[in-house]
Design a protein around this motif. Structure first.
Motif, PDB file in Angstrom:
ATOM      1  N   TYR A 136       0.776  -1.004   0.035  1.00  0.00           N
ATOM      2  CA  TYR A 136       0.261   0.021  -0.053  1.00  0.00           C
ATOM      3  C   TYR A 136       0.947   1.409  -0.048  1.00  0.00           C
ATOM      4  O   TYR A 136       0.395   2.241  -0.447  1.00  0.00           O
ATOM      5  CB  TYR A 136      -1.038   0.052   1.260  1.00  0.00           C
ATOM      6  CG  TYR A 136      -1.960  -1.087   1.108  1.00  0.00           C
ATOM      7  CD1 TYR A 136      -2.955  -1.420  -0.377  1.00  0.00           C
ATOM      8  CD2 TYR A 136      -1.880  -2.324   2.191  1.00  0.00           C
ATOM      9  CE1 TYR A 136      -3.543  -2.364   0.005  1.00  0.00           C
ATOM     10  CE2 TYR A 136      -2.916  -3.328   2.039  1.00  0.00           C
ATOM     11  CZ  TYR A 136      -3.481  -3.383   1.041  1.00  0.00           C
ATOM     12  OH  TYR A 136      -4.775  -4.511   0.899  1.00  0.00           O
ATOM     13  N   MET A 139       1.834   1.773  -3.619  1.00  0.00           N
ATOM     14  CA  MET A 139       0.730   1.868  -4.273  1.00  0.00           C
ATOM     15  C   MET A 139       0.505   3.397  -4.275  1.00  0.00           C
ATOM     16  O   MET A 139       0.216   4.375  -5.241  1.00  0.00           O
ATOM     17  CB  MET A 139      -0.528   1.070  -3.882  1.00  0.00           C
ATOM     18  CG  MET A 139      -1.348   1.185  -4.964  1.00  0.00           C
ATOM     19  SD  MET A 139      -2.815  -0.026  -4.269  1.00  0.00           S
ATOM     20  CE  MET A 139      -4.195   0.375  -5.449  1.00  0.00           C
ATOM     21  N   ILE A 260      -3.331   0.040 -11.859  1.00  0.00           N
ATOM     22  CA  ILE A 260      -2.459  -0.502 -10.600  1.00  0.00           C
ATOM     23  C   ILE A 260      -3.490  -1.417  -9.695  1.00  0.00           C
ATOM     24  O   ILE A 260      -4.502  -0.798  -9.535  1.00  0.00           O
ATOM     25  CB  ILE A 260      -1.645   0.620 -10.020  1.00  0.00           C
ATOM     26  CG1 ILE A 260      -0.681  -0.069  -8.866  1.00  0.00           C
ATOM     27  CG2 ILE A 260      -2.555   1.686  -9.242  1.00  0.00           C
ATOM     28  CD1 ILE A 260       0.223   0.857  -8.508  1.00  0.00           C
ATOM     29  N   ALA A 262      -3.553  -4.078  -6.656  1.00  0.00           N
ATOM     30  CA  ALA A 262      -2.851  -4.868  -5.307  1.00  0.00           C
ATOM     31  C   ALA A 262      -3.717  -6.021  -5.051  1.00  0.00           C
ATOM     32  O   ALA A 262      -4.935  -5.620  -4.656  1.00  0.00           O
ATOM     33  CB  ALA A 262      -2.764  -3.672  -4.323  1.00  0.00           C
ATOM     34  N   LEU A 267       1.740  -6.460  -6.362  1.00  0.00           N
ATOM     35  CA  LEU A 267       1.165  -5.289  -6.860  1.00  0.00           C
ATOM     36  C   LEU A 267       1.686  -5.064  -8.385  1.00  0.00           C
ATOM     37  O   LEU A 267       2.775  -5.188  -8.598  1.00  0.00           O
ATOM     38  CB  LEU A 267       2.113  -4.104  -5.975  1.00  0.00           C
ATOM     39  CG  LEU A 267       1.616  -2.571  -6.433  1.00  0.00           C
ATOM     40  CD1 LEU A 267       0.188  -2.299  -5.982  1.00  0.00           C
ATOM     41  CD2 LEU A 267       2.705  -1.873  -5.626  1.00  0.00           C
TER      42      LEU A 267
END
Lengths: 393, 393
Positions: A136, A139, A260, A262, A267
């Motif tokens: 995260y 990201m 993108i 996750a 990722l």
């Protein structure tokens, strides 16, 4: 000050868990000096667990621990409703505060806490341990850098919060309006709602469909499908439940120059090969079925995911050397506002405007439910559960 | 009858495409004997393309082709609004009909077509070519067999229908209320809406947020987020757009004993190791963080995906030997009802009850938009586009 002298308020599941990590030596700048719980059996459990490993003083009363002079900082791990009350009292007495999520149950209460926190010259952090997850963090870094352009769509299917009925039956306060003030949104999803806004920004409109006690014998929501809109016109969808198994954790963001995703420990990113945005491509391309070309990459991260210890250690660093925290306590309002907006939308059947969120109305509607809330009958003693692997970390 | 003598009505993108497949020898029981289009330049294009390969008679008028005695069956590939009219006329004249999707633009019209079709003793199929995809056939087989129990959640993110502005500018009727009667729901998604209900059953309630001309200079919807509920309490989410790139095609269904995900060319299944349903597990498990165990498998399929030719060949088999079709024309109403309900929900801001769907209201609302619809200015001649790889097949 070489180490931060920490007192833990509340020795339930989370208090136990933090103690375990500190005992394991994961927080070298934290000295666990005090533990407080109003339930004698919890204090007994703490004593048995800590043993002689640390020099801990035990309290039955929060005020006594706060005023003992033993602590520099307090970790607030009591039931949700009491987060603001105890956090504010500790701050008032000059103690630094790390508060468990959610910041509180309703925004009205948390706004008050935040205003109070701004006045006190102490550090105030919130236990958003999932912000320490490398997936995260990376990201967010990519999205906020602007290299993929503006966000167009955010879809988070976060249904791997499965809980069986036995979980809800393990505490009479669990999943009640009076005890927790909500279900999956207040207990499991504060992390995801925080990450969602931390990575993508706050939505401006929220519309949600909630189901209450759909998969369990509980009075609060255990199934959520929410639709949001952002200021720039982007839209998003957030789907969660504690009823699905096996669940899914897939967070997808589509932007002007790529996408993108996750999912699990992966990722993945797709990035426009020409660095053109979709609007630029569409405006210049002359071929009816023309398309942009993308490079697909598995994104590398630093692999670090220190979770609760990471948050506590940054908190210690903030106190000792004024370093940045993982999550400033004041930011706890953001995820909670989305959560409250989802409830209010479901209760009223209306789309909720976030900027003009009616905190009073939410409070009134919640209190109506609290008034008729029923506590469950729980058999047996309450034992702290082993939480390993339950955070979706 | 050894072969079905087929006439193609409408030589646009789809008509051209079908001709190409037949010329390639993919439909050994189909004899392409006639092609009809009211635009002379299209007929010229057809003549140039077919050449001497087949003995085709060309018509400018549908009625003439229907009454020519040359055809046993008609493939209706005209603009959406005219699907019911021409299909019914052909059936009335005793001709078998294969109709392109969508069955029509509004349910009121298709109900009439279906009632008419029931009276005629002819085969009536609809070009739901994606039903021939091994991934979706297998997914349906597993779900409908009941081996994973009842459905609890269906999420389809189907955003890989990217179209640039040049696509919309390639025909003045494209993406107009008067020309197509809708956008991504009417042109691209009829397949997905059909598969969704074919695999999971019809939803009972539909709530949708649509954005019109959000990513393109068009008057119809190009961005959709819809929430549905099923009779058994299951919920679902359907997200589509022609604006995202790169898009996603991920169809996830969670059931009482597992989960199944179709994504790209992969079909993955998680199946309860004990064959217990989640409600059974939850009712008997005593551990607060107890969980079910699942076996994760990559599902094998027969690998076949004959698409348009598969539908045409089954249609020939139905005519010649009374074999089952890929999709009975009458079933075209299902996906269209979901599509219309999404439009009506977005227009009215209300949740739509599918069983009592107000076909008249939908028609009135659509006609209001048709009345002020503007055709685009298109420059250059209209050319049939190469559709290879554009069906998400």
């Amino acid at each position: 000050m070489e180490k931060v002298r920490l007192g833990i308020l509340g020795y339930g599941n989370m208090g136990t868990n933090h103690t375990k990590h500190i005992l394991a030596g994961e927080s070298p700048e934290i000295d666990l000096v005090a533990i407080c719980d109003h339930k004698p059996e919890r204090i007994e459990a703490a004593k048995a667990f800590v043993g002689d490993a640390l020099n801990v003083t035990y309290f039955a009363d929060a005020e006594e621990m706060f005023k003992s002079g033993l602590c520099d900082a307090i970790l607030v791990a009591v039931p949700h409703y009491d987060h603001p009350k105890f956090s504010m009292r500790a701050m008032e007495l000059g103690l630094h505060v790390m508060c468990e999520k959610p910041a509180g149950v309703y925004t009205k209460q948390v706004i008050e806490m935040n205003e109070f926190a701004k006045k006190c010259d102490v550090k105030f952090g919130i236990m958003m341990n999932q912000r320490t997850n490398c997936i995260y963090r990376k990201m967010r870094e990519i999205i906020q850098s602007g290299e993929l352009g503006a966000i167009r769509r955010t879809n988070w299917i976060i249904t791997n919060w499965y809980r069986p009925q036995a979980y809800y039956d393990s505490g009479d306060w669990r999943a009640t309006w009076s005890g927790e003030g909500g279900g999956v949104l207040l207990n499991q999803c504060p992390h995801n709602l925080d990450l969602w806004q931390w990575i993508c920004g706050m939505p401006s409109k929220v519309y949600a469909k909630l189901h209450f006690g759909k998969w369990h014998d509980i009075e609060v929501e255990d199934d959520v499908t929410a639709y949001v809109e952002y200021e720039n016109g982007a839209t998003g969808c957030f789907i969660t439940t504690t009823g699905d198994t096996p669940g899914t954790n897939r967070f997808e963001v589509t932007l002007e120059k790529g996408k993108i995703i996750a999912e699990g420990k992966s990722l993945k990113m797709w990035k426009s090969k020409t660095n053109m945005t979709e609007p630029e491509f569409s405006a210049t391309n002359k071929i009816p079925f023309g398309h942009m070309d993308f490079e697909e990459v598995e994104v590398e991260t630093d692999g670090k995911n220190p979770q609760h210890s990471g948050v506590l250690n940054a908190f210690a660093g903030a106190i000792l050397r004024d370093e940045p925290m993982v999550a400033n306590g004041i930011e706890g309002i953001n995820g909670l506002t989305i959560s409250n907006a989802m409830h209010l939308s479901a209760w009223t059947g209306k789309e909720i405007d976030v900027a003009s969120f009616d905190h009073e109305l939410y409070y009134e509607e919640l209190m109506k439910r609290v008034a008729t809330s029923r506590r469950k009958t729980v058999s047996g003693t309450v034992e702290a559960a082993d939480l390993s692997g339950t955070y979706n970390a």
